[in-house]
Write a protein that holds these residues in place. Structure first.
Motif, PDB file in Angstrom:
ATOM      1  N   MET A 115       0.587  -1.722  -0.121  1.00 35.32           N
ATOM      2  CA  MET A 115       0.150  -0.224   0.061  1.00 35.32           C
ATOM      3  C   MET A 115       0.691   0.983   0.031  1.00 35.32           C
ATOM      4  SD  MET A 115      -3.172  -0.896   2.194  1.00 35.32           S
ATOM      5  CE  MET A 115      -4.751  -0.055   1.851  1.00 35.32           C
ATOM      6  N   THR A 116       2.250   1.351   0.282  1.00 30.65           N
ATOM      7  CA  THR A 116       3.063   3.021   0.824  1.00 30.65           C
ATOM      8  C   THR A 116       2.558   2.559  -0.704  1.00 30.65           C
ATOM      9  OG1 THR A 116       5.113   0.632   0.232  1.00 30.65           O
ATOM     10  CG2 THR A 116       3.959   2.097   2.675  1.00 30.65           C
ATOM     11  N   ARG A 117       2.882   1.940  -1.920  1.00 31.69           N
ATOM     12  CA  ARG A 117       3.191   3.029  -3.133  1.00 31.69           C
ATOM     13  C   ARG A 117       2.356   4.184  -3.473  1.00 31.69           C
ATOM     14  NH1 ARG A 117       1.478  -3.231  -5.115  1.00 31.69           N
ATOM     15  NH2 ARG A 117       0.204  -2.848  -5.240  1.00 31.69           N
TER      16      ARG A 117
ATOM     17  N   LEU B 211     -10.252   2.698   9.085  1.00 36.33           N
ATOM     18  CA  LEU B 211     -11.180   2.243   8.603  1.00 36.33           C
ATOM     19  C   LEU B 211     -10.209   0.671   8.023  1.00 36.33           C
ATOM     20  CD1 LEU B 211     -11.826   5.183   6.102  1.00 36.33           C
ATOM     21  CD2 LEU B 211     -13.298   3.613   7.489  1.00 36.33           C
ATOM     22  N   VAL B 212      -8.242   0.896   7.101  1.00 40.36           N
ATOM     23  CA  VAL B 212      -7.908  -0.383   7.715  1.00 40.36           C
ATOM     24  C   VAL B 212      -7.968  -1.490   8.269  1.00 40.36           C
ATOM     25  CG1 VAL B 212      -5.394  -1.373   7.813  1.00 40.36           C
ATOM     26  CG2 VAL B 212      -6.262   0.929   6.532  1.00 40.36           C
ATOM     27  N   GLU B 213      -8.194  -1.271   9.521  1.00 45.14           N
ATOM     28  CA  GLU B 213      -8.795  -1.851  10.703  1.00 45.14           C
ATOM     29  C   GLU B 213      -9.644  -2.718  10.580  1.00 45.14           C
ATOM     30  OE1 GLU B 213      -9.549  -1.949  15.214  1.00 45.14           O
ATOM     31  OE2 GLU B 213      -7.994  -0.751  14.750  1.00 45.14           O
ATOM     32  N   MET B 214     -10.785  -2.291  10.338  1.00 47.54           N
ATOM     33  CA  MET B 214     -12.211  -2.335   9.778  1.00 47.54           C
ATOM     34  C   MET B 214     -12.197  -3.186   8.519  1.00 47.54           C
ATOM     35  SD  MET B 214     -14.979   0.213  11.363  1.00 47.54           S
ATOM     36  CE  MET B 214     -14.270   1.659  11.280  1.00 47.54           C
ATOM     37  N   ARG B 215     -11.775  -3.156   7.748  1.00 46.60           N
ATOM     38  CA  ARG B 215     -11.294  -4.342   6.227  1.00 46.60           C
ATOM     39  C   ARG B 215     -10.494  -5.075   6.894  1.00 46.60           C
ATOM     40  NH1 ARG B 215     -12.742  -5.584   2.108  1.00 46.60           N
ATOM     41  NH2 ARG B 215     -11.293  -4.564   0.153  1.00 46.60           N
ATOM     42  N   LEU B 216     -10.096  -5.183   7.394  1.00 44.18           N
ATOM     43  CA  LEU B 216      -8.339  -6.303   8.159  1.00 44.18           C
ATOM     44  C   LEU B 216      -9.868  -7.401   8.752  1.00 44.18           C
ATOM     45  CD1 LEU B 216      -5.372  -4.912   8.746  1.00 44.18           C
ATOM     46  CD2 LEU B 216      -6.015  -6.774   6.223  1.00 44.18           C
TER      47      LEU B 216
ATOM     48  N   VAL C 217     -15.033  -6.049   8.493  1.00 46.21           N
ATOM     49  CA  VAL C 217     -16.529  -5.052   8.783  1.00 46.21           C
ATOM     50  C   VAL C 217     -16.901  -4.414   7.239  1.00 46.21           C
ATOM     51  CG1 VAL C 217     -16.974  -3.283   9.673  1.00 46.21           C
ATOM     52  CG2 VAL C 217     -15.805  -4.906  11.119  1.00 46.21           C
ATOM     53  N   SER C 218     -18.168  -4.354   6.721  1.00 49.10           N
ATOM     54  CA  SER C 218     -18.977  -3.234   5.668  1.00 49.10           C
ATOM     55  C   SER C 218     -18.640  -2.343   4.882  1.00 49.10           C
ATOM     56  CB  SER C 218     -20.102  -4.004   5.450  1.00 49.10           C
ATOM     57  OG  SER C 218     -20.918  -3.375   6.343  1.00 49.10           O
ATOM     58  N   LYS C 219     -17.851  -1.814   3.938  1.00 47.85           N
ATOM     59  CA  LYS C 219     -17.080  -0.609   3.976  1.00 47.85           C
ATOM     60  C   LYS C 219     -18.917   0.836   4.490  1.00 47.85           C
ATOM     61  CE  LYS C 219     -18.372   1.394  -0.005  1.00 47.85           C
ATOM     62  NZ  LYS C 219     -17.747   1.740  -0.848  1.00 47.85           N
TER      63      LYS C 219
ATOM     64  N   TRP D  21     -11.393   3.872  -1.188  1.00 47.20           N
ATOM     65  CA  TRP D  21     -10.140   4.491  -1.477  1.00 47.20           C
ATOM     66  C   TRP D  21      -9.548   2.341  -0.889  1.00 47.20           C
ATOM     67  CZ3 TRP D  21      -5.401   3.654   1.605  1.00 47.20           C
ATOM     68  CH2 TRP D  21      -4.398   3.456   0.741  1.00 47.20           C
ATOM     69  N   ILE D  22      -9.725   2.144   0.407  1.00 47.10           N
ATOM     70  CA  ILE D  22      -9.355   1.497   0.903  1.00 47.10           C
ATOM     71  C   ILE D  22      -9.861   0.269   0.440  1.00 47.10           C
ATOM     72  CG2 ILE D  22      -9.159   1.088   3.360  1.00 47.10           C
ATOM     73  CD1 ILE D  22      -8.209   3.225   4.244  1.00 47.10           C
ATOM     74  N   TYR D  23     -11.513   0.512   0.352  1.00 48.15           N
ATOM     75  CA  TYR D  23     -12.299  -1.036   0.128  1.00 48.15           C
ATOM     76  C   TYR D  23     -11.782  -1.354  -0.930  1.00 48.15           C
ATOM     77  CZ  TYR D  23     -14.558  -1.310   4.967  1.00 48.15           C
ATOM     78  OH  TYR D  23     -14.546  -2.392   6.214  1.00 48.15           O
TER      79      TYR D  23
END
Length: 100
Positions: A1-3, A38-43, A46-48, A76-78
């Motif tokens: 993701m750093t890119r 958001l990243v924590e919930m994505r992992l 958790v739904s968007k 972006w994250i989802y």
């Protein structure tokens, strides 16, 4: 993701209409917090919709003037593969944000 950090920083600057009024550190910290959550919930799968609702209306909701940022960061994250979310380094984002 750093890119994706340059793209993300551009989105952050456009996403926060309060960027001109807020102190840069506060702006960067709030955006970093939004992304981390958001990243924590994505992992955690958790739904968007639920993640956005939690950030906007939950117990630790973001300031009202950051709701656009929440919406854009969630897109972006989802939109990224879940496995890539674990590669996000919040310190890198925060430092890059401060230098913009």
């Amino acid at each position: 993701m750093t890119r994706f950090i340059p793209f993300v920083l551009a989105a952050a600057m456009l996403a926060g209409p309060v960027a001109a009024d807020a102190k840069k550190e506060e702006f960067c910290q709030i955006n970093t917090d939004i992304i981390e959550r958001l990243v924590e919930m994505r992992l955690d799968r958790v739904s968007k919709i639920k993640a956005v609702k939690d950030l906007m209306e939950g117990e630790n909701a973001v300031p009202e003037n950051y709701t656009v940022a929440v919406t854009q960061w969630s897109e972006w994250i989802y939109g990224q593969p879940r496995k890539d979310a674990k590669n996000f380094v919040s310190d890198d984002f925060y430092k890059a944000c401060l230098t913009q």
